[in-house]
Design a protein around this motif. Structure first.
Motif, PDB file in Angstrom:
ATOM      1  N   ARG A  85       8.250 -12.636  -2.472  1.00 23.52           N
ATOM      2  CA  ARG A  85       7.340 -13.650  -3.010  1.00 23.52           C
ATOM      3  C   ARG A  85       6.359 -13.051  -4.021  1.00 23.52           C
ATOM      4  NH1 ARG A  85       7.583 -14.539   2.499  1.00 23.52           N
ATOM      5  NH2 ARG A  85       5.573 -13.517   2.808  1.00 23.52           N
ATOM      6  N   LYS A  86       6.792 -11.987  -4.712  1.00 19.17           N
ATOM      7  CA  LYS A  86       5.960 -11.322  -5.719  1.00 19.17           C
ATOM      8  C   LYS A  86       4.576 -10.979  -5.167  1.00 19.17           C
ATOM      9  CE  LYS A  86       8.358 -13.377  -9.674  1.00 19.17           C
ATOM     10  NZ  LYS A  86       8.232 -14.169 -10.922  1.00 19.17           N
ATOM     11  N   ALA A  87       4.580 -10.433  -3.969  1.00 16.36           N
ATOM     12  CA  ALA A  87       3.312 -10.033  -3.351  1.00 16.36           C
ATOM     13  C   ALA A  87       2.614  -8.967  -4.176  1.00 16.36           C
ATOM     14  CB  ALA A  87       3.574  -9.522  -1.941  1.00 16.36           C
ATOM     15  N   LEU A  88       3.376  -8.119  -4.818  1.00 17.73           N
ATOM     16  CA  LEU A  88       2.859  -7.105  -5.736  1.00 17.73           C
ATOM     17  C   LEU A  88       3.405  -7.360  -7.122  1.00 17.73           C
ATOM     18  CD1 LEU A  88       3.187  -3.831  -3.602  1.00 17.73           C
ATOM     19  CD2 LEU A  88       1.092  -5.091  -4.135  1.00 17.73           C
ATOM     20  N   PRO A  89       2.632  -7.026  -8.153  1.00 22.91           N
ATOM     21  CA  PRO A  89       1.303  -6.401  -8.107  1.00 22.91           C
ATOM     22  C   PRO A  89       0.188  -7.404  -7.827  1.00 22.91           C
ATOM     23  CG  PRO A  89       1.973  -6.724 -10.371  1.00 22.91           C
ATOM     24  CD  PRO A  89       3.148  -7.141  -9.534  1.00 22.91           C
ATOM     25  N   LEU A  90      -0.935  -6.887  -7.348  1.00 22.41           N
ATOM     26  CA  LEU A  90      -2.122  -7.698  -7.109  1.00 22.41           C
ATOM     27  C   LEU A  90      -2.795  -8.010  -8.437  1.00 22.41           C
ATOM     28  CD1 LEU A  90      -3.516  -5.632  -4.104  1.00 22.41           C
ATOM     29  CD2 LEU A  90      -2.307  -7.818  -3.973  1.00 22.41           C
ATOM     30  N   GLU A  91      -3.327  -9.217  -8.549  1.00 18.12           N
ATOM     31  CA  GLU A  91      -3.927  -9.627  -9.811  1.00 18.12           C
ATOM     32  C   GLU A  91      -5.281  -8.965 -10.046  1.00 18.12           C
ATOM     33  OE1 GLU A  91      -2.914 -11.777  -7.470  1.00 18.12           O
ATOM     34  OE2 GLU A  91      -1.034 -12.491  -8.334  1.00 18.12           O
ATOM     35  N   SER A  92      -6.085  -8.896  -9.003  1.00 16.38           N
ATOM     36  CA  SER A  92      -7.418  -8.294  -9.106  1.00 16.38           C
ATOM     37  C   SER A  92      -7.871  -7.885  -7.712  1.00 16.38           C
ATOM     38  CB  SER A  92      -8.422  -9.278  -9.717  1.00 16.38           C
ATOM     39  OG  SER A  92      -8.682 -10.342  -8.813  1.00 16.38           O
ATOM     40  N   GLY A  93      -9.042  -7.247  -7.655  1.00 17.61           N
ATOM     41  CA  GLY A  93      -9.560  -6.823  -6.361  1.00 17.61           C
ATOM     42  C   GLY A  93     -10.290  -7.904  -5.602  1.00 17.61           C
ATOM     43  N   ASP A  94     -10.522  -9.050  -6.233  1.00 11.23           N
ATOM     44  CA  ASP A  94     -11.255 -10.133  -5.573  1.00 11.23           C
ATOM     45  C   ASP A  94     -10.473 -10.657  -4.375  1.00 11.23           C
ATOM     46  OD1 ASP A  94     -13.217  -9.921  -7.492  1.00 11.23           O
ATOM     47  OD2 ASP A  94     -12.370 -11.491  -8.765  1.00 11.23           O
ATOM     48  N   GLY A  95     -11.107 -10.644  -3.213  1.00 10.07           N
ATOM     49  CA  GLY A  95     -10.461 -11.161  -2.017  1.00 10.07           C
ATOM     50  C   GLY A  95      -9.443 -10.237  -1.395  1.00 10.07           C
ATOM     51  N   VAL A  96      -9.328  -9.000  -1.882  1.00 11.02           N
ATOM     52  CA  VAL A  96      -8.368  -8.037  -1.347  1.00 11.02           C
ATOM     53  C   VAL A  96      -9.045  -7.159  -0.298  1.00 11.02           C
ATOM     54  CG1 VAL A  96      -6.871  -6.069  -1.887  1.00 11.02           C
ATOM     55  CG2 VAL A  96      -6.990  -8.018  -3.455  1.00 11.02           C
ATOM     56  N   LEU A  97      -8.371  -6.944   0.807  1.00 11.81           N
ATOM     57  CA  LEU A  97      -8.878  -6.120   1.899  1.00 11.81           C
ATOM     58  C   LEU A  97      -7.965  -4.924   2.107  1.00 11.81           C
ATOM     59  CD1 LEU A  97     -10.686  -5.649   4.446  1.00 11.81           C
ATOM     60  CD2 LEU A  97      -9.061  -7.118   5.698  1.00 11.81           C
ATOM     61  N   PHE A  98      -8.538  -3.713   2.099  1.00  9.73           N
ATOM     62  CA  PHE A  98      -7.828  -2.486   2.458  1.00  9.73           C
ATOM     63  C   PHE A  98      -8.144  -2.164   3.913  1.00  9.73           C
ATOM     64  CE2 PHE A  98      -7.295  -0.153  -1.911  1.00  9.73           C
ATOM     65  CZ  PHE A  98      -6.557  -1.229  -2.377  1.00  9.73           C
ATOM     66  N   VAL A  99      -7.113  -1.814   4.689  1.00 12.73           N
ATOM     67  CA  VAL A  99      -7.293  -1.511   6.100  1.00 12.73           C
ATOM     68  C   VAL A  99      -6.583  -0.200   6.434  1.00 12.73           C
ATOM     69  CG1 VAL A  99      -6.891  -2.271   8.464  1.00 12.73           C
ATOM     70  CG2 VAL A  99      -7.448  -3.955   6.715  1.00 12.73           C
ATOM     71  N   GLY A 100      -7.245   0.644   7.219  1.00 19.12           N
ATOM     72  CA  GLY A 100      -6.637   1.883   7.684  1.00 19.12           C
ATOM     73  C   GLY A 100      -7.316   3.116   7.123  1.00 19.12           C
ATOM     74  N   LYS A 140      -9.254 -14.228   6.350  1.00 16.30           N
ATOM     75  CA  LYS A 140     -10.013 -14.864   5.270  1.00 16.30           C
ATOM     76  C   LYS A 140      -9.674 -14.286   3.892  1.00 16.30           C
ATOM     77  CE  LYS A 140     -13.922 -15.498   8.437  1.00 16.30           C
ATOM     78  NZ  LYS A 140     -15.354 -15.154   8.700  1.00 16.30           N
ATOM     79  N   ALA A 141      -8.933 -13.189   3.848  1.00 13.25           N
ATOM     80  CA  ALA A 141      -8.657 -12.502   2.583  1.00 13.25           C
ATOM     81  C   ALA A 141      -7.525 -13.173   1.816  1.00 13.25           C
ATOM     82  CB  ALA A 141      -8.309 -11.041   2.864  1.00 13.25           C
ATOM     83  N   LYS A 142      -7.449 -12.878   0.527  1.00 13.65           N
ATOM     84  CA  LYS A 142      -6.336 -13.350  -0.291  1.00 13.65           C
ATOM     85  C   LYS A 142      -5.106 -12.470  -0.102  1.00 13.65           C
ATOM     86  CE  LYS A 142      -9.085 -15.440  -4.019  1.00 13.65           C
ATOM     87  NZ  LYS A 142      -9.404 -15.406  -5.480  1.00 13.65           N
ATOM     88  N   ALA A 143      -5.336 -11.194   0.149  1.00 11.19           N
ATOM     89  CA  ALA A 143      -4.253 -10.247   0.392  1.00 11.19           C
ATOM     90  C   ALA A 143      -4.818  -9.069   1.170  1.00 11.19           C
ATOM     91  CB  ALA A 143      -3.627  -9.765  -0.913  1.00 11.19           C
ATOM     92  N   VAL A 144      -3.973  -8.469   2.005  1.00 15.19           N
ATOM     93  CA  VAL A 144      -4.389  -7.314   2.800  1.00 15.19           C
ATOM     94  C   VAL A 144      -3.402  -6.174   2.580  1.00 15.19           C
ATOM     95  CG1 VAL A 144      -4.898  -6.415   5.090  1.00 15.19           C
ATOM     96  CG2 VAL A 144      -5.427  -8.799   4.540  1.00 15.19           C
ATOM     97  N   VAL A 145      -3.949  -4.989   2.300  1.00 12.21           N
ATOM     98  CA  VAL A 145      -3.134  -3.785   2.158  1.00 12.21           C
ATOM     99  C   VAL A 145      -3.435  -2.885   3.349  1.00 12.21           C
ATOM    100  CG1 VAL A 145      -2.504  -1.833   0.692  1.00 12.21           C
ATOM    101  CG2 VAL A 145      -3.280  -3.990  -0.351  1.00 12.21           C
TER     102      VAL A 145
END
Length: 247
Positions: free
Chosen positions: A21-36, A95-100
């Protein structure tokens, strides 16, 4: 100059294993969560004689846009659960737009001085991916390890980017790939099996106290899986990119 070259090399060697579903690439950092914790302190090199003291090591959190949020999700050693951190990460992921999610093997789990006892990631990391993917459709996994691992959550995440052990500039290279500043082009130099029992040396390893007999003969790696027509997690030579090709 050397650090910049390391950044470009790491980006060109990374392997995009999955991208639905074209998860990548991310458009911008807005709403993106990095975990780990690997997002802050990356596993960038092997243990033993391959270990060197790099003058600079970049983490993905420091290299990414300021708008990206970060939460550890597990304990800092990447091997144990933290119920409080897990709850915080899952709540933020919903709540995020995408999570990495950054996962991988620790230096204590793989090195040149001893053999691995399995193909799995630490249970806490698998749980972290499972819980986040349950609440976030656009879950991306960044993998850091020097060898294949099993992925029980493979069908539940949108994308998997394997950085292997990407060197001192791996954080910047990872961000370049996640946000489309570089195009993934690496290919697997090995087969990722579905489980440990599928590997060609499973019945003859570890052998005796002093000797190990590799009884698979010429049927090593992809030859074993091809000859037996076995399903694998990812085949030798696999690797996607953001470019569409037509033959």
């Amino acid at each position: 100059e050397h650090h910049q070259e390391a950044r470009e090399i790491a980006a060109s060697c990374a392997v995009l294993l999955k991208n639905e579903r074209k998860a990548l690439p991310l458009e911008s950092g807005d709403g993106v969560l990095f975990v780990g914790p690997f997002a802050v302190n990356p596993r960038y090199q092997g243990g033993g004689s391959s270990h060197i003291n790099s003058h600079l090591v970049s983490g993905a959190v420091d290299a990414c846009p300021d708008s990206v949020q970060y939460l550890p999700g597990i304990q800092d050693n990447c091997e144990k659960r933290s119920p409080k951190r897990l709850r915080e990460a899952v709540a933020a992921a919903a709540k995020a737009k995408a999570v990495v999610v950054f996962v991988g093997l620790t230096e204590a789990m793989e090195s040149e001085g001893y053999d691995r006892t399995g193909l799995g990631l630490p249970d806490c990391q698998n749980e972290l991916v499972e819980r986040i993917s349950a609440v976030q459709r656009r879950t991306i996994v960044v993998l850091s390890s020097g060898s294949p691992v099993t992925m029980p959550w493979k069908d539940k995440v949108s994308a998997i980017l394997d950085m292997y052990l990407g060197g001192e500039a791996v954080g910047e290279a990872t961000v370049d790939l996640l946000f489309g500043l570089a195009n993934p082009c690496g290919k697997l130099a090995e087969t990722f099996p579905l489980r440990l029992e599928d590997t060609p040396s499973f019945l003859s390893f570890p052998g005796g106290k002093r000797n190990v007999f590799y009884q698979e003969g010429v049927f090593v790696g992809y030859r074993w899986y091809d000859t037996r027509k076995m399903d694998v997690l990812f085949p030798f030579g696999h690797g996607l990119s953001y470019t569409a090709f037509t033959y």
